[in-house]
Enzyme design. Sequence first.
Site, PDB file in Angstrom:
ATOM      1  N   LYS A 176       1.188  -1.157   0.022  1.00 39.36           N
ATOM      2  CA  LYS A 176       0.057  -0.062  -0.087  1.00 39.36           C
ATOM      3  C   LYS A 176       0.887   1.263   0.034  1.00 39.36           C
ATOM      4  CE  LYS A 176      -2.028   3.057   2.000  1.00 39.36           C
ATOM      5  NZ  LYS A 176      -1.716   4.355   1.714  1.00 39.36           N
ATOM      6  N   GLU A 251       8.732   1.244  11.379  1.00 37.34           N
ATOM      7  CA  GLU A 251       9.827   2.193  11.379  1.00 37.34           C
ATOM      8  C   GLU A 251       9.340   3.242  11.242  1.00 37.34           C
ATOM      9  OE1 GLU A 251      12.100   4.500  10.159  1.00 37.34           O
ATOM     10  OE2 GLU A 251      12.261   3.729   8.192  1.00 37.34           O
ATOM     11  N   CYS A 285      13.520  10.210   7.868  1.00 37.12           N
ATOM     12  CA  CYS A 285      13.346   9.694   9.360  1.00 37.12           C
ATOM     13  C   CYS A 285      14.784   9.887  10.092  1.00 37.12           C
ATOM     14  CB  CYS A 285      12.629   8.465   9.382  1.00 37.12           C
ATOM     15  SG  CYS A 285      13.402   7.277   8.463  1.00 37.12           S
ATOM     16  N   GLU A 386       9.404  15.669  15.371  1.00 38.38           N
ATOM     17  CA  GLU A 386       9.764  15.311  13.901  1.00 38.38           C
ATOM     18  C   GLU A 386       9.391  16.531  13.015  1.00 38.38           C
ATOM     19  OE1 GLU A 386       8.789  11.953  11.749  1.00 38.38           O
ATOM     20  OE2 GLU A 386      10.989  11.570  11.407  1.00 38.38           O
TER      21      GLU A 386
HETATM   22  P1  NDP Z   1       1.596   8.584   7.905  1.00 39.93           P
HETATM   23  O1  NDP Z   1       2.425   7.577   9.072  1.00 39.93           O
HETATM   24  O2  NDP Z   1       0.156   8.951   8.154  1.00 39.93           O
HETATM   25  O3  NDP Z   1       1.404   7.842   6.548  1.00 39.93           O
HETATM   26  C1  NDP Z   1       2.572   6.637   6.293  1.00 39.93           C
HETATM   27  C2  NDP Z   1       1.904   5.703   5.469  1.00 39.93           C
HETATM   28  O4  NDP Z   1       0.767   5.049   6.366  1.00 39.93           O
HETATM   29  C3  NDP Z   1       1.027   6.116   4.291  1.00 39.93           C
HETATM   30  O5  NDP Z   1       1.153   4.824   3.299  1.00 39.93           O
HETATM   31  C4  NDP Z   1      -0.175   6.276   4.785  1.00 39.93           C
HETATM   32  O6  NDP Z   1      -1.343   6.370   3.621  1.00 39.93           O
HETATM   33  C5  NDP Z   1      -0.577   5.173   5.653  1.00 39.93           C
HETATM   34  N1  NDP Z   1      -1.548   5.290   6.749  1.00 39.93           N
HETATM   35  C6  NDP Z   1      -2.076   6.210   7.191  1.00 39.93           C
HETATM   36  N2  NDP Z   1      -3.240   6.049   8.072  1.00 39.93           N
HETATM   37  C7  NDP Z   1      -2.884   4.558   8.192  1.00 39.93           C
HETATM   38  C8  NDP Z   1      -3.848   4.105   8.672  1.00 39.93           C
HETATM   39  N3  NDP Z   1      -4.659   4.267   9.809  1.00 39.93           N
HETATM   40  N4  NDP Z   1      -3.731   2.342   8.747  1.00 39.93           N
HETATM   41  C9  NDP Z   1      -2.778   1.924   7.876  1.00 39.93           C
HETATM   42  N5  NDP Z   1      -1.949   3.000   7.153  1.00 39.93           N
HETATM   43  C10 NDP Z   1      -2.157   4.206   7.384  1.00 39.93           C
HETATM   44  O7  NDP Z   1       2.400   9.778   7.454  1.00 39.93           O
HETATM   45  P2  NDP Z   1       2.182  11.129   6.786  1.00 39.93           P
HETATM   46  O8  NDP Z   1       2.283  11.008   5.352  1.00 39.93           O
HETATM   47  O9  NDP Z   1       0.698  11.634   7.078  1.00 39.93           O
HETATM   48  O10 NDP Z   1       3.223  12.091   7.198  1.00 39.93           O
HETATM   49  C11 NDP Z   1       3.084  12.800   8.446  1.00 39.93           C
HETATM   50  C12 NDP Z   1       4.450  12.956   9.078  1.00 39.93           C
HETATM   51  O11 NDP Z   1       4.763  11.533   9.667  1.00 39.93           O
HETATM   52  C13 NDP Z   1       5.408  13.284   8.493  1.00 39.93           C
HETATM   53  O12 NDP Z   1       5.600  14.778   8.531  1.00 39.93           O
HETATM   54  C14 NDP Z   1       6.905  12.899   9.127  1.00 39.93           C
HETATM   55  O13 NDP Z   1       7.020  13.264  10.352  1.00 39.93           O
HETATM   56  C15 NDP Z   1       6.348  11.354   9.680  1.00 39.93           C
HETATM   57  N6  NDP Z   1       6.549  10.371   8.286  1.00 39.93           N
HETATM   58  C16 NDP Z   1       7.724   9.651   8.746  1.00 39.93           C
HETATM   59  C17 NDP Z   1       8.395   8.741   7.814  1.00 39.93           C
HETATM   60  C18 NDP Z   1       9.412   7.836   8.262  1.00 39.93           C
HETATM   61  O14 NDP Z   1      10.105   7.708   7.271  1.00 39.93           O
HETATM   62  N7  NDP Z   1       9.648   7.455   9.424  1.00 39.93           N
HETATM   63  C19 NDP Z   1       7.713   8.781   6.544  1.00 39.93           C
HETATM   64  C20 NDP Z   1       6.468   9.585   6.242  1.00 39.93           C
HETATM   65  C21 NDP Z   1       6.062  10.256   7.246  1.00 39.93           C
HETATM   66  P3  NDP Z   1      -1.851   7.701   3.188  1.00 39.93           P
HETATM   67  O15 NDP Z   1      -0.704   8.136   2.249  1.00 39.93           O
HETATM   68  O16 NDP Z   1      -2.813   7.564   2.070  1.00 39.93           O
HETATM   69  O17 NDP Z   1      -2.326   8.499   4.173  1.00 39.93           O
END
Ligand code: NDP
Length: 481
Positions: A176, A251, A285, A386
């Site tokens: 996904k 992660e 991250c 973050e």
């Molecule tokens: P999310 O954690 O919400 O998204 C990461 C993934 O999870 C996406 O594929 C998202 O889908 C999916 N997702 C969201 N909600 C759910 C759920 N309830 N159940 C299962 N999967 C879900 O991050 P965001 O994109 O909203 O980013 C917000 C913040 O998160 C960033 O500003 C950053 O601080 C952090 N982040 C950290 C990352 C890392 O590498 N550790 C990577 C990305 C973000 P969808 O995109 O459709 O919402």
Amino acid sequence: MPGKIPHHPLTIAGEAYAGQSRYEVVNPADGRVIATVAMAGKQEVTLAVQNAAERFRGYLWRSMRPQDRANCLLRLAQRIREEAGELADLESRNAGKPIRAARAEIEGAARCFSYYAGAVDKHFGQTMMPGSRGRGAVYHEPIGVCGLIVPWNFPFLITAWKCAPALAMGNTVIVKPAEATPLTALRLAELAQEAGFPDGVLTVIPGHGDQAGEALVEHPSVRKISFTGSTETGKRVGRAAADQLKRVSLELGGKSANLVFADADLDECIDSSVWSVFDNSGQDCCSRSRMLVERPIYDAFLTRFAARTNQLVVGLPREETTDLGPLITPSHRARVCGFISTAQDQGAHLVQGGEIPAEAPLGDGNFLLPAILVNAHPSHKIMQEEVFGPVVCILPFSDEEEALSLANDTAYGLSGSLWTRDYDRVQRLVHGLEAGCLSVNSSSSVHQEMPFGGVKHSGYGRELGMDALAAYSQTKSVFYG
Ligand code: NDP
């Protein structure tokens, strides 16, 4: 004249589906729609999981001769390399990545598939003599259908990190991708088919996190979830998975420190430190967003760090000279800017950067000039949360004890760097720092051959290295009397 905008239907078991909605995928560098994608809802997720579960039960993939499974992975690596130019261009347009970085990530993904192809027939179980007679054997078996939830910051690379070990162990997978960046993952599914993967072994289902993502986590036939993303969403995923005692690896976010001691080689340290926080426009991250510098060299470090930051080229991702591209969405940029203004309200001083370029051609995209803050207090939001953008805080410390205490003073524990020539100090600090991955006199966090992941609120479970094979398998002990 702009060309026709391509549409990607959902493909499940070779059939095309319209999905529950259509999503417009936007180029973050200019705000233009570059594709539309059919989004999966619960119904489509259920179909995809049923298909993947059937394929798993059908034994076609898990019982394939190891050399044949390895060959599928190798052919996929080869197809990625053959299409590297197209994939890099797609990733650059979809995620706003500077084209040079996009090329390196595509090659990294190809290497990942080759690496785990090599592991398929070299990952052994054990035999032993548990009693006075008989023999024991410990087999490493695949888990089943794995749900792989991928973020938008390294879409193709992280997809590879999850798919390659999961497939190598004989699982079937459903990816996904993040809603904003589904395009290279969709292409990966096509390449896998061309590489000879049986249908249903690798399925990609774009969809919204709170719909397709949740449905994947909650489906009882999904036996393992591997999630990369925010700590908040990670906790939600962990709670939902716990209800079904589902295996999960998380992660999550980071707030990593870069510790610079007065005896460091500053020539090497400055350039590396600048990249350690601003690479991928800070949407990483592992970004070293807290620079902690020993007092005697603090002023010199700040001056040189600021000067090197000024040399970074913020530009259009397609240009070869660009170092930093746009942020992923306008709302994400607004969030990052909010962090900067809150920090200033709390007393931090903005040394430079933080402006939004208004002029063409950058004015149409989500660009933000890299920002350097000083005088933040360790308890401030900017030092604790973050930001995920091109923003760094630089702070002085007086001695090793204070450095360690500042570095560990966050809820996170993903990575960090240490710059010093004193190897006794290195030994003391590497074991004192609360992080899953560290680099010494380097900013390099992630290596294909080494486990990658965090402690504390940065999550649990490890990607990469041989540890990833354990994350996608379970042992079965059999006693032969
Ligand atoms: P999310 O954690 O919400 O998204 C990461 C993934 O999870 C996406 O594929 C998202 O889908 C999916 N997702 C969201 N909600 C759910 C759920 N309830 N159940 C299962 N999967 C879900 O991050 P965001 O994109 O909203 O980013 C917000 C913040 O998160 C960033 O500003 C950053 O601080 C952090 N982040 C950290 C990352 C890392 O590498 N550790 C990577 C990305 C973000 P969808 O995109 O459709 O919402």
